[in-house]
Write a protein that holds these residues in place. Structure first.
Motif, short mmCIF file in Angstrom:
data_model
loop_
_atom_site.label_atom_id
_atom_site.label_comp_id
_atom_site.label_asym_id
_atom_site.label_seq_id
_atom_site.Cartn_x
_atom_site.Cartn_y
_atom_site.Cartn_z
N LEU A 160 1.44 -1.37 0.06
CA LEU A 160 -0.06 0.18 0.43
C LEU A 160 1.24 0.87 -0.13
CD1 LEU A 160 -3.30 -1.19 2.46
CD2 LEU A 160 -3.04 -0.68 -0.32
N GLU A 161 2.10 1.31 1.03
CA GLU A 161 2.85 2.39 0.77
C GLU A 161 3.75 2.45 -0.77
OE1 GLU A 161 5.09 1.66 3.85
OE2 GLU A 161 4.04 2.30 6.00
N ARG A 181 2.27 2.00 -3.00
CA ARG A 181 1.12 2.41 -4.39
C ARG A 181 1.13 3.47 -4.32
NH1 ARG A 181 -3.79 -0.76 -6.37
NH2 ARG A 181 -2.06 -2.24 -8.22
N GLU A 182 1.22 4.30 -2.64
CA GLU A 182 0.97 5.60 -2.83
C GLU A 182 2.48 6.44 -2.62
OE1 GLU A 182 0.00 8.16 1.10
OE2 GLU A 182 0.24 5.97 1.45
N LYS A 183 3.05 6.05 -3.25
CA LYS A 183 3.70 6.79 -3.50
C LYS A 183 4.34 7.01 -4.37
CE LYS A 183 9.09 6.91 -3.90
NZ LYS A 183 10.03 5.91 -4.12
N ARG A 241 1.05 9.99 -5.49
CA ARG A 241 1.39 10.81 -5.16
C ARG A 241 2.50 11.28 -6.32
NH1 ARG A 241 0.85 12.14 0.20
NH2 ARG A 241 -0.23 10.97 1.78
#
Length: 164
Positions: free
Chosen positions: A12-13, A15-17, A20
């Protein structure tokens, strides 16, 4: 046998990066497009003001007995046909259409596909609609007449026939 399970939080981190970074890239692009839009709108306002000023000056010249003989450029607007108007004020493609409509074979009027043939242009759907809109614009402004639905003639020819 040992099974390796990827960390859900790690995925998840990651993908979030990525998202962003995409948001940041899109914001930069939006800022660039917004700046270009503001510049283009400013240029449009200046051009519209210049066109209005030139129209006023030319109108004053015509009102003082001057005859407008300038040639128009492709894509320019079609003025209403006045008493002393000459076809040279029209854009070249409009002048070509009027020449076809003034030909002897156009005496009873012509359909758009006949006009296209007279111009020597291929009758593609795009060309048909382009010429249809142009000839309707000429008719609306007094340069041509619609003698029957979608049948057009030169206003000069129909005016001569009505007079004689």
């Amino acid at each position: 046998m040992e099974v390796v399970v990827p960390s859900v939080l790690g995925m998840l981190e990651a993908r979030e990066k990525k998202v962003r970074e995409e948001v940041a890239r899109l914001r930069e692009e939006a800022d660039r497009v917004q700046a270009a839009l503001v510049a283009a709108e400013g240029a449009l306002v200046k051009l519209a003001a210049a066109r209005e000023t030139v129209a006023e000056v030319l109108g004053e010249q015509a009102g003082q007995g001057g005859v407008l003989t300038r040639s128009a450029v492709a894509g320019s607007t079609v003025p209403h046909r006045g008493e002393n108007a000459v076809a040279q004020v029209l854009a070249p493609e409009y002048q070509q259409i009027l020449r076809v409509l003034a030909a002897p074979e156009a005496a009873g009027g012509m359909r758009v596909k006949q006009i296209l043939a007279g111009l020597g242009w291929e009758a593609t759907p795009t060309r048909v609609e382009g010429v249809r809109s142009r000839v309707k614009r000429l008719a609306a402004r007094g340069w041509a007449t619609e003698v029957a639905p979608n049948v057009f003639a030169s206003a000069m020819t129909t005016a001569s026939a009505a007079a004689g």
